[in-house]
Design a protein around this motif. Structure first.
Motif, PDB file in Angstrom:
ATOM      1  N   THR A   1      19.176 -35.941 -43.725  1.00 58.62           N
ATOM      2  CA  THR A   1      18.703 -36.398 -42.454  1.00 58.62           C
ATOM      3  C   THR A   1      19.650 -36.621 -41.391  1.00 58.62           C
ATOM      4  O   THR A   1      19.572 -36.368 -40.341  1.00 58.62           O
ATOM      5  CB  THR A   1      17.750 -37.552 -42.776  1.00 58.62           C
ATOM      6  OG1 THR A   1      16.816 -37.189 -43.629  1.00 58.62           O
ATOM      7  CG2 THR A   1      16.948 -37.970 -41.343  1.00 58.62           C
ATOM      8  N   ALA A   2      20.825 -36.946 -41.811  1.00 63.31           N
ATOM      9  CA  ALA A   2      22.074 -37.390 -40.999  1.00 63.31           C
ATOM     10  C   ALA A   2      22.315 -36.389 -40.545  1.00 63.31           C
ATOM     11  O   ALA A   2      22.782 -36.395 -38.848  1.00 63.31           O
ATOM     12  CB  ALA A   2      23.175 -38.168 -41.679  1.00 63.31           C
ATOM     13  N   GLY A   3      22.563 -35.185 -41.016  1.00 63.39           N
ATOM     14  CA  GLY A   3      23.032 -33.763 -40.561  1.00 63.39           C
ATOM     15  C   GLY A   3      22.107 -33.248 -39.413  1.00 63.39           C
ATOM     16  O   GLY A   3      22.594 -32.889 -38.350  1.00 63.39           O
ATOM     17  N   ARG A   4      20.976 -33.591 -39.678  1.00 66.66           N
ATOM     18  CA  ARG A   4      19.652 -32.968 -38.775  1.00 66.66           C
ATOM     19  C   ARG A   4      19.728 -33.698 -37.543  1.00 66.66           C
ATOM     20  O   ARG A   4      19.606 -33.267 -36.509  1.00 66.66           O
ATOM     21  CB  ARG A   4      18.250 -33.073 -39.354  1.00 66.66           C
ATOM     22  CG  ARG A   4      18.256 -32.333 -40.436  1.00 66.66           C
ATOM     23  CD  ARG A   4      16.782 -32.271 -41.163  1.00 66.66           C
ATOM     24  NE  ARG A   4      16.481 -31.182 -42.308  1.00 66.66           N
ATOM     25  CZ  ARG A   4      15.548 -31.241 -42.858  1.00 66.66           C
ATOM     26  NH1 ARG A   4      14.524 -31.901 -42.647  1.00 66.66           N
ATOM     27  NH2 ARG A   4      15.317 -30.153 -43.698  1.00 66.66           N
ATOM     28  N   ILE A   5      19.792 -34.872 -37.822  1.00 70.90           N
ATOM     29  CA  ILE A   5      20.082 -36.005 -36.516  1.00 70.90           C
ATOM     30  C   ILE A   5      21.135 -35.802 -35.505  1.00 70.90           C
ATOM     31  O   ILE A   5      21.101 -35.524 -34.205  1.00 70.90           O
ATOM     32  CB  ILE A   5      19.991 -37.441 -36.856  1.00 70.90           C
ATOM     33  CG1 ILE A   5      18.554 -37.770 -37.455  1.00 70.90           C
ATOM     34  CG2 ILE A   5      20.393 -38.314 -35.451  1.00 70.90           C
ATOM     35  CD1 ILE A   5      18.713 -39.199 -38.181  1.00 70.90           C
ATOM     36  N   ALA A   6      22.358 -35.410 -36.330  1.00 69.97           N
ATOM     37  CA  ALA A   6      23.483 -34.951 -35.569  1.00 69.97           C
ATOM     38  C   ALA A   6      23.201 -33.545 -34.710  1.00 69.97           C
ATOM     39  O   ALA A   6      23.631 -33.546 -33.623  1.00 69.97           O
ATOM     40  CB  ALA A   6      24.696 -34.707 -36.441  1.00 69.97           C
ATOM     41  N   VAL A   7      22.710 -32.621 -35.272  1.00 67.75           N
ATOM     42  CA  VAL A   7      22.246 -31.290 -34.596  1.00 67.75           C
ATOM     43  C   VAL A   7      21.496 -31.421 -33.381  1.00 67.75           C
ATOM     44  O   VAL A   7      21.728 -31.021 -32.471  1.00 67.75           O
ATOM     45  CB  VAL A   7      21.835 -30.427 -35.808  1.00 67.75           C
ATOM     46  CG1 VAL A   7      21.062 -29.160 -35.012  1.00 67.75           C
ATOM     47  CG2 VAL A   7      22.743 -30.051 -36.670  1.00 67.75           C
ATOM     48  N   VAL A   8      20.396 -32.512 -33.678  1.00 68.14           N
ATOM     49  CA  VAL A   8      19.567 -32.672 -32.486  1.00 68.14           C
ATOM     50  C   VAL A   8      20.081 -33.377 -31.375  1.00 68.14           C
ATOM     51  O   VAL A   8      20.169 -32.886 -30.218  1.00 68.14           O
ATOM     52  CB  VAL A   8      18.316 -33.497 -32.845  1.00 68.14           C
ATOM     53  CG1 VAL A   8      17.418 -33.937 -31.729  1.00 68.14           C
ATOM     54  CG2 VAL A   8      17.422 -32.804 -33.996  1.00 68.14           C
ATOM     55  N   ILE A   9      21.098 -34.418 -31.661  1.00 64.99           N
ATOM     56  CA  ILE A   9      21.732 -34.861 -30.566  1.00 64.99           C
ATOM     57  C   ILE A   9      22.917 -33.881 -29.881  1.00 64.99           C
ATOM     58  O   ILE A   9      22.833 -33.726 -28.591  1.00 64.99           O
ATOM     59  CB  ILE A   9      22.415 -36.160 -30.971  1.00 64.99           C
ATOM     60  CG1 ILE A   9      21.621 -37.037 -31.543  1.00 64.99           C
ATOM     61  CG2 ILE A   9      23.507 -36.845 -29.980  1.00 64.99           C
ATOM     62  CD1 ILE A   9      22.398 -38.305 -32.316  1.00 64.99           C
ATOM     63  N   ALA A  10      23.384 -33.248 -30.697  1.00 63.80           N
ATOM     64  CA  ALA A  10      24.444 -32.286 -29.886  1.00 63.80           C
ATOM     65  C   ALA A  10      23.550 -31.054 -29.391  1.00 63.80           C
ATOM     66  O   ALA A  10      24.201 -30.806 -28.155  1.00 63.80           O
ATOM     67  CB  ALA A  10      25.125 -31.572 -31.178  1.00 63.80           C
ATOM     68  N   SER A  11      22.498 -30.863 -29.609  1.00 67.30           N
ATOM     69  CA  SER A  11      21.849 -29.686 -29.075  1.00 67.30           C
ATOM     70  C   SER A  11      21.262 -30.311 -27.660  1.00 67.30           C
ATOM     71  O   SER A  11      21.263 -29.717 -26.623  1.00 67.30           O
ATOM     72  CB  SER A  11      20.709 -29.052 -29.885  1.00 67.30           C
ATOM     73  OG  SER A  11      19.816 -30.103 -30.262  1.00 67.30           O
ATOM     74  N   LEU A  12      20.846 -31.351 -27.667  1.00 66.44           N
ATOM     75  CA  LEU A  12      19.996 -32.053 -26.537  1.00 66.44           C
ATOM     76  C   LEU A  12      21.246 -32.380 -25.521  1.00 66.44           C
ATOM     77  O   LEU A  12      21.254 -31.886 -24.430  1.00 66.44           O
ATOM     78  CB  LEU A  12      19.555 -33.364 -26.794  1.00 66.44           C
ATOM     79  CG  LEU A  12      18.291 -33.214 -27.454  1.00 66.44           C
ATOM     80  CD1 LEU A  12      17.766 -35.071 -27.869  1.00 66.44           C
ATOM     81  CD2 LEU A  12      17.178 -32.570 -26.571  1.00 66.44           C
ATOM     82  N   ALA A  13      22.585 -32.590 -25.934  1.00 66.94           N
ATOM     83  CA  ALA A  13      23.620 -32.741 -25.059  1.00 66.94           C
ATOM     84  C   ALA A  13      24.027 -31.542 -24.200  1.00 66.94           C
ATOM     85  O   ALA A  13      24.497 -31.351 -23.209  1.00 66.94           O
ATOM     86  CB  ALA A  13      24.898 -33.062 -25.748  1.00 66.94           C
ATOM     87  N   ALA A  14      23.970 -30.314 -25.531  1.00 65.90           N
ATOM     88  CA  ALA A  14      24.427 -29.098 -24.642  1.00 65.90           C
ATOM     89  C   ALA A  14      23.230 -28.773 -23.622  1.00 65.90           C
ATOM     90  O   ALA A  14      23.578 -27.926 -22.604  1.00 65.90           O
ATOM     91  CB  ALA A  14      24.397 -28.013 -25.685  1.00 65.90           C
ATOM     92  N   LEU A  15      22.118 -28.884 -24.017  1.00 62.85           N
ATOM     93  CA  LEU A  15      21.012 -28.386 -23.154  1.00 62.85           C
ATOM     94  C   LEU A  15      20.984 -29.241 -21.666  1.00 62.85           C
ATOM     95  O   LEU A  15      20.678 -28.740 -20.576  1.00 62.85           O
ATOM     96  CB  LEU A  15      19.358 -28.679 -23.539  1.00 62.85           C
ATOM     97  CG  LEU A  15      19.199 -27.871 -24.760  1.00 62.85           C
ATOM     98  CD1 LEU A  15      18.005 -28.129 -25.325  1.00 62.85           C
ATOM     99  CD2 LEU A  15      19.111 -26.185 -24.292  1.00 62.85           C
ATOM    100  N   VAL A  16      21.531 -30.478 -21.754  1.00 62.88           N
ATOM    101  CA  VAL A  16      21.570 -31.136 -20.568  1.00 62.88           C
ATOM    102  C   VAL A  16      22.664 -30.744 -19.838  1.00 62.88           C
ATOM    103  O   VAL A  16      22.880 -30.713 -18.496  1.00 62.88           O
ATOM    104  CB  VAL A  16      21.667 -32.798 -20.886  1.00 62.88           C
ATOM    105  CG1 VAL A  16      22.291 -33.507 -19.567  1.00 62.88           C
ATOM    106  CG2 VAL A  16      20.270 -33.149 -21.411  1.00 62.88           C
ATOM    107  N   ALA A  17      23.975 -30.263 -20.409  1.00 65.52           N
ATOM    108  CA  ALA A  17      24.959 -29.778 -19.793  1.00 65.52           C
ATOM    109  C   ALA A  17      24.628 -28.404 -19.185  1.00 65.52           C
ATOM    110  O   ALA A  17      25.102 -28.142 -18.000  1.00 65.52           O
ATOM    111  CB  ALA A  17      26.184 -29.576 -20.693  1.00 65.52           C
ATOM    112  N   ALA A  18      23.792 -27.803 -19.869  1.00 64.62           N
ATOM    113  CA  ALA A  18      23.554 -26.299 -19.209  1.00 64.62           C
ATOM    114  C   ALA A  18      22.517 -26.251 -17.984  1.00 64.62           C
ATOM    115  O   ALA A  18      22.628 -25.572 -17.053  1.00 64.62           O
ATOM    116  CB  ALA A  18      22.659 -25.612 -20.368  1.00 64.62           C
ATOM    117  N   LEU A  19      22.122 -27.809 -17.536  1.00 68.97           N
ATOM    118  CA  LEU A  19      21.363 -27.816 -16.388  1.00 68.97           C
ATOM    119  C   LEU A  19      22.312 -28.016 -15.203  1.00 68.97           C
ATOM    120  O   LEU A  19      21.585 -27.728 -14.137  1.00 68.97           O
ATOM    121  CB  LEU A  19      20.244 -29.168 -16.415  1.00 68.97           C
ATOM    122  CG  LEU A  19      19.075 -28.795 -17.204  1.00 68.97           C
ATOM    123  CD1 LEU A  19      18.367 -30.058 -17.648  1.00 68.97           C
ATOM    124  CD2 LEU A  19      18.233 -27.911 -16.856  1.00 68.97           C
ATOM    125  N   ALA A  20      23.293 -28.307 -15.242  1.00 69.71           N
ATOM    126  CA  ALA A  20      24.200 -28.446 -14.238  1.00 69.71           C
ATOM    127  C   ALA A  20      24.249 -27.261 -13.144  1.00 69.71           C
ATOM    128  O   ALA A  20      24.292 -27.624 -12.048  1.00 69.71           O
ATOM    129  CB  ALA A  20      25.837 -29.211 -14.723  1.00 69.71           C
TER     130      ALA A  20
END
Length: 90
Positions: A29-48
């Motif tokens: 579960t910890a790995g899944r949470i880390a992937v979700v957080i990283a992917s959300l950060a990448a998606l927010v960065a792609a909005l720039a």
């Protein structure tokens, strides 16, 4: 303008695809949470780029507006129609 939008869509697709693959194949579960957080950060960065494109002022040159041609008279035959009247193929 379209290059920024295309790049953003490509980034979204790659990040979402990679996140879905990683979440499906990770066992902890910890790995899944880390992937979700990283992917959300990448998606927010792609909005720039999109935000930058939408906020930029339009170019200083005004757009040219071209008025449409007036409609043809009812008795007048257009040259394109006249060419097709007698030479049809069977």
């Amino acid at each position: 303008m379209s290059e920024g939008i295309l790049a953003t869509v490509a980034i979204f697709a790659l990040v979402v695809g990679a996140a879905c693959y990683a979440i499906r194949h990770l066992n902890k579960t910890a790995g899944r949470i880390a992937v979700v957080i990283a992917s959300l950060a990448a998606l927010v960065a792609a909005l720039a780029p999109i935000v930058k494109i939408l906020v930029e002022a339009p170019s200083s040159t005004p757009a040219q507006v071209v008025a449409p041609a007036p409609p043809a008279e009812p008795n007048q035959v257009l040259p394109q129609a006249r060419a097709g009247l007698g030479g049809g193929t069977r």
